[in-house]
Scaffold this active site. Structure first.
Site, mmCIF file in Angstrom:
data_model
loop_
_atom_site.group_PDB
_atom_site.id
_atom_site.type_symbol
_atom_site.label_atom_id
_atom_site.label_comp_id
_atom_site.label_asym_id
_atom_site.label_seq_id
_atom_site.Cartn_x
_atom_site.Cartn_y
_atom_site.Cartn_z
ATOM 1 N N ASP A 154 21.983 -2.888 52.407
ATOM 2 C CA ASP A 154 22.361 -3.575 51.181
ATOM 3 C C ASP A 154 21.268 -4.550 50.744
ATOM 4 O OD1 ASP A 154 24.532 -4.346 49.241
ATOM 5 O OD2 ASP A 154 24.268 -6.280 50.214
ATOM 6 N N GLU A 177 19.293 -0.447 48.985
ATOM 7 C CA GLU A 177 19.740 -0.691 47.613
ATOM 8 C C GLU A 177 18.767 -1.658 46.933
ATOM 9 O OE1 GLU A 177 23.311 -3.012 45.252
ATOM 10 O OE2 GLU A 177 22.323 -3.783 47.045
ATOM 11 N N ASP A 213 29.289 -0.507 42.480
ATOM 12 C CA ASP A 213 28.699 -1.564 41.668
ATOM 13 C C ASP A 213 28.806 -1.321 40.173
ATOM 14 O OD1 ASP A 213 27.889 -3.237 43.699
ATOM 15 O OD2 ASP A 213 25.959 -2.259 43.953
#
Length: 743
Positions: A277, A305, A376
């Protein structure tokens, strides 16, 4: 970054560089990088009967699921005593737990297998904040999504215990499904500097023992620089709090040791891959060292990400990260193009341009993880409630270069179109409903299932390049090709116009080809006539509104091994990597890295797992397989590091620069660019929140005696080296290091 709801707004101003003239500087002293003197490894080894690496996932379809919103397999953990009153069994509070757990994933493993899933990507499994966190309206919120970590050594009790996690992994492996865990080590949980009693105060724990909170942090586990002020400024995004989440100070050896031990714990429970992440928000040099730590004992697929498309200011940094730091990325650039084209009716040229950019920018573009929806973003159907367009976007996502990821429920058109507090239709948290159907008869389910099978059977979708064959504003026809294996894809997103595909050529051999999708999107039989030079003309074919078709050809088996991918892509001697492709043969062959024989640990017709030998010069090295019959494959590049990596913060003081100048670090190691001033390999640009002091965190060989210098890259492209002799530094053997010099 995750679009988690901002519960408090904390900002800080950043002092940017002002400058004066630069003086001339001497070039660096000559120095040779460290080389291993060890003899080449023997190829003799007892072969494993199963792969020893999960570093390659090009044949897999990844299924991203939000653990709490997938399926409730064990109601006894809905309201655990260690984190009470954070669940809502009525499913009306979208910010609390709804009951999904590890047992629920286990219970639906057959469904996932039927869909054709090769890997599941679960929410961060660690224990999250265990008390209510009020939002700006005073409503109760909880870490149901998994991104408010508190104890990275302990499973989230709402999801289950270690036994439940182990059972889920075992059930997945029994179906041939790998397990990818989301891993969020940029930050912990929400903090509020004006209220130390807010939530858990950003607490960091280890097996139940509190190490620090944000407001009581004598050992410096956190950065205390306020919230991100500018998402286009590297210092802000790497050293300030993302939203109001307590930002971990990875340069602190205690933090590095903590998160290294934590990831080792989970990998020891059978995890096959890691989705990292918020990699944009951590120093790349630290992440490279962290990846190296993981690969020292576990060869797994990793991707990060970095939520920027190519139009973003930090796109060059994103590309450099993917090419040099040892993990791949989620493909946000492709995601932007796919959603623009299919949900918002942009021209197909945007998609074509993105695919060209992807293949020219990234060294290992087939490792990028492609997606249409994610936790998201508001779901595709919340933007445009047209299932045909979602199905077409799914076809593209499954057939362009990269590893496709499917967001849970898309296969059955799951969406909720409530408008959130930011004015987004179907945005966070409404993009995270409880899955409502496990039916297997939807059109999207069938499309995903068929194309997942095609990825297994046709190497062109795993390893092939992509070439445009026919295009207008509504239609895109493209071809994937790996040696003679070929897949041709045609999509017409128009709702009204039909297009004859005149003058269409393909590398498909002459013959007739049925639509792999079985006509579910209106595709039919394509006739191909003989041509020359890989340009065989097709017969008459009209692509009607809303149609899509996929045609496939798999070449007969060859005697020559054909290598398509390698993973992980960066490492050092002793690391294990998976080399994949076709025609390897059933009997074990041999392998070399940079011409040095490597130990073969596992061999099958499509995968060879090898150990990187000692004695390979650091840098890019070709990997070649040779079949048992003595036939050599094509080569594929692997980046060999000097040795085990340690992150070090390099700081230079007393600089003098002009506006537009950037400072970089170079040195005598491959990891420092071997004195190169090419900014794609030199370390930097350095950060200057306290000008005239600049710094950067770089990954360098543990225990090495290194030489280094700094240089200025002027706005006109010229370079000025720092004067004087080379600096020297002995790198720590573990943890992290730091060194400060004066210009």
């Amino acid at each position: 970054m995750h679009r988690r709801r901002r519960l408090t707004l904390v900002g800080t101003a950043v002092s940017l560089a002002a400058a004066s003239a630069v003086t001339a500087a001497a070039a660096p002293s000559s120095a040779a990088p460290i080389r291993s003197a060890a003899a080449p490894s023997s190829t003799a080894a007892a072969l494993s009967s199963t792969p020893v690496s999960t570093g390659d996932m090009t044949s897999d379809v990844i299924y991203q699921l939000l653990t709490d919103r997938f399926y409730n397999g064990d109601t006894s953990n809905d309201n655990p005593s260690s984190a009470p009153n954070l669940n809502d069994p009525t499913h009306s509070n979208w910010q609390e737990y709804w009951g999904g757990d590890f047992a629920g994933v286990t219970a639906k493993m057959q469904y996932l297998s039927d869909l054709g899933v090769g890997a599941i990507w679960i929410s961060p499994p660690v224990q999250n904040v265990n008390v209510p966190v009020p939002d700006s309206s005073g409503n109760t919120t909880a870490g149901y999504h998994g991104y408010w970590g508190m104890d990275f050594y302990t499973p989230e009790p709402h999801f289950g215990q270690w036994a439940d996690f182990d059972a889920m992994v075992a059930a997945a492996h029994a179906k041939g499904i790998k397990v990818i865990m989301d891993w969020a080590v940029n930050d912990t949980n929400p903090e509020d500097t004006s209220n130390p009693n807010y939530g858990a105060g950003g607490a960091l724990k280890q097996n139940g023992t509190t190490l620090s909170t944000y407001d009581n942090d004598p050992n410096g586990y956190f950065h205390h620089n306020g919230g991100v002020a500018d998402y286009n400024n590297l210092y802000d995004v790497e050293y300030q709090n993302l939203f109001n989440l307590a930002d971990l100070a990875q340069e602190n050896p205690a933090v590095t040791n903590y998160v290294q031990g934590a990831v080792d714990t989970w990998l020891g429970h059978g995890v096959d891959g890691i989705r990292m992440d918020a990699v944009k928000h951590m120093p790349g040099g630290w992440l490279k060292g962290y990846v190296d730590h993981i690969e020292n004992s576990h060869s797994v697929f990793m991707y990060g990400e970095w939520a920027d498309p190519s139009s973003a200011a930090l796109w060059p940094n994103e590309v450099k990260f993917a090419n040099t730091d040892g993990q791949s990325l989620e493909n946000f650039d492709l995601n932007t193009a796919v959603r623009d084209v299919f949900a918002s009716n942009a021209n197909m040229s945007e998609l074509d341009s993105e695919l060209s950019r992807q293949q020219s920018s990234f060294n290992w573009s087939n490792d990028l993880v492609d997606f249409v929806d994610s936790q998201d973003e508001n779901r595709f159907l919340s933007i445009n409630n047209n299932t045909t367009l979602l199905d077409q976007a799914t076809v593209v996502n499954m057939t362009v270069p990269g590893i496709p990821s499917v967001y849970y429920g898309d296969e059955n058109y799951l969406h909720n179109d409530t408008t959130n507090s930011f004015g987004q239709v179907g945005g966070d948290p409404y993009n995270r409903p409880m899955i409502s159907s496990f039916a297997e008869n939807s059109r999207n389910f069938g499309i995903t299932q068929k194309l997942a099978a095609l990825r297994k059977s046709n190497p062109a979708l795993r390893y092939g390049s992509s070439t445009q064959r026919w295009i207008n504003n509504d239609v895109y026809v493209y071809e994937r090709k790996f040696y003679n294996d070929t897949v041709l894809v045609a999509v017409n997103k128009s709702t009204s116009a039909s297009y004859p595909l005149t003058n269409l050529n393909t590398a498909l051999p002459a013959g007739s080809y049925n639509d792999v999708l079985g006509g579910s999107l209106g595709g039919g039989t394509l006739t191909v006539n003989a041509g020359t030079g890989g340009n065989n003309p097709t017969g008459a074919y009209t692509l009607n509104p809303g149609q899509a078709a996929v045609w496939s050809y798999v070449a007969p088996a060859q005697s020559t091994p054909q290598v398509g991918n390698i993973g992980p892509t960066i490492g050092h001697s002793g690391d294990k990597v998976a080399v994949t492709g076709v025609n390897f043969g059933s009997a074990a062959g041999t392998a070399t890295v940079g011409g040095v024989p490597a130990t073969v640990d596992y061999w099958s017709g499509g995968e060879a797992d090898i150990t990187i030998p000692s004695g390979v010069a650091p840098g890019t090295a070709p990997v070649v397989l040779t079949s048992a019959g003595g036939t050599a494959s094509n080569s594929i590049n692997y980046h060999v590091e000097t040795g085990t990596q340690v992150p070090v913060t390099f700081t230079v003081t007393g600089t003098s620069t002009s506006p537009g100048d950037e400072i970089y670090l170079a040195g005598d190691q491959d990891e420092l660019g071997n004195w190169s001033t090419d900014t794609s390999v030199a370390i930097g640009p350095l950060l200057d929140p306290n000008y005239p002091t600049w710094f950067s965190l770089a990954s360098v060989p543990a225990g090495a005696n290194i030489q280094f210098k700094f240089f200025i890259k002027h706005s006109d492209g010229t370079v000025t080296w720092e004067g004087g002799s080379n600096h020297t530094y002995t790198v720590p053997t573990s943890g992290t290091g730091n060194v400060t010099v004066a210009w």
